[in-house]
Design an enzyme around this catalytic site. Structure first.
Site, PDB file in Angstrom:
ATOM      1  N   ASP A   1      -9.758   3.486   5.907  1.00 12.41           N
ATOM      2  CA  ASP A   1      -8.430   3.374   6.857  1.00 12.41           C
ATOM      3  C   ASP A   1      -8.945   4.113   8.044  1.00 12.41           C
ATOM      4  OD1 ASP A   1      -6.139   3.873   8.115  1.00 12.41           O
ATOM      5  OD2 ASP A   1      -4.939   4.901   6.634  1.00 12.41           O
TER       6      ASP A   1
ATOM      7  N   ASP B   1       0.899  -1.342  -0.016  1.00 17.11           N
ATOM      8  CA  ASP B   1      -0.031  -0.104  -0.055  1.00 17.11           C
ATOM      9  C   ASP B   1       1.081   1.310  -0.105  1.00 17.11           C
ATOM     10  OD1 ASP B   1       0.112   1.186   3.082  1.00 17.11           O
ATOM     11  OD2 ASP B   1       0.029  -1.193   3.207  1.00 17.11           O
TER      12      ASP B   1
ATOM     13  N   GLU C   1      -7.839   4.741  11.812  1.00 14.38           N
ATOM     14  CA  GLU C   1      -6.801   4.374  12.984  1.00 14.38           C
ATOM     15  C   GLU C   1      -6.474   5.562  14.056  1.00 14.38           C
ATOM     16  OE1 GLU C   1      -2.622   5.335  11.072  1.00 14.38           O
ATOM     17  OE2 GLU C   1      -3.802   4.366   9.223  1.00 14.38           O
TER      18      GLU C   1
END
Length: 302
Positions: free
Chosen positions: A190, A101, A192
């Site tokens: 994503d 990624d 986090e």
């Protein structure tokens, strides 16, 4: 972008100096943060225009102190959970497919070289919040496809700046779509650690609502349930270890070790694993939990 004093790790991400740079960014005043973000945008390629509004998130001073140029998939993980073994141990008899990624930190990527070294898929940053577009997304999306990789786009979530649905709409409009062509992975969220607080200032209930809003909107717009990238520690802390998403959303687990360890609730297995932040390929080192044929099936929604 990273300052001139930063160095680059073999995998292409800025090393520990970048983490120090990130902390300095967050301590700066509001005016300085906006000025730095504006200067960074000026350095980007004009081929992918970033709206001027990208320098000014809309959720108050704490959001304005956050700099999207410092974010990528896993940019917060090592600082919160550490970075242990860099050599992944594959269980004998288990087939896994290597990938990577990337984001703007890698600059121009030689995709043909990555493919020849074994990479068969890549996720790449497309958007963040409702104003920021990664400057290298278009080049990465096209270049990886032309080199033969199965690729997909991801959105870096900032749950304190706008609703999940609003960020999903922005993501889908700027690269987070999906085509049943055997070459496009499901759009990915994503989610986090926050830059100013672990859970972005949201309660567990509010975080669950935000994630549900995002994944439902992506599904409504693309017919695909998005992949969710996270860590077990973050998920437990910030969602109360919700088991609500395992039935639909593929799991992309982040753990820099020789095994994935315990998974978040609701997922009996992982689909992708980010096991190191540097290695053979540019960016982070990933594995699809299966053979290449399974990866193609995922891209075809089967």
């Amino acid at each position: 972008m990273a300052t001139s004093s930063s160095t680059t790790a073999p995998g292409g991400h800025v090393n520990a100096t970048a983490h120090s740079t990130r902390k300095r960014y967050l301590r700066r005043s509001l005016a300085a943060s906006v000025a730095v973000a504006g200067a960074a945008i000026g350095l980007m390629s004009p081929a992918v225009a970033i709206p001027a509004a990208a320098t000014a998130p809309t959720a108050g001073a704490s959001a304005l102190a956050h700099d999207p140029e410092m974010d990528w998939m896993g940019s917060t993980i090592a600082a919160h959970e550490g970075s242990a073994a860099r050599t992944q141990v594959i269980t004998p008899g288990v087939t896994q497919t290597p990938g990577m990624d990337v984001s703007h930190y890698q600059g121009t990527i030689n995709w043909a070289s990555a493919y020849s070294n074994g990479a068969r898929f890549a996720y790449m940053k497309a958007t963040e919040g409702t104003t920021f577009r990664d400057a290298t997304f278009s080049a990465n999306y096209t270049g990886s496809y032309n080199a033969g990789l199965i690729r997909g786009a991801y959105h870096f979530a900032t749950p304190n700046s706008s609703t999940g649905a609003a960020q999903a709409d922005y993501f889908v409009a700027h690269g987070g779509g999906w085509s049943k062509d055997g070459k496009t992975l499901p759009p990915m969220l994503d989610i986090e650690y926050g830059s100013t607080s672990t859970c972005w200032g949201l309660s567990q209930a509010s975080m669950r609502s935000w994630i549900t809003s995002f994944v439902n909107e992506v599904h409504a717009k693309t017919t695909r349930w998005p992949t969710i990238y996270t860590t077990t520690n973050w998920w437990t802390t910030c969602t109360g270890n919700s088991s609500a998403y395992g039935a639909n959303d593929p799991l992309f687990i982040a753990r820099y070790s020789t095994s994935v360890g315990a998974l978040p609730a609701g997922w009996g297995f992982y689909t992708f694993w980010q096991y190191a932040d540097s290695g053979t390929f540019p960016g982070d080192q990933d594995r699809f939990n299966g053979a290449l044929s399974g990866l193609v099936n995922l891209a075809n929604n089967t």
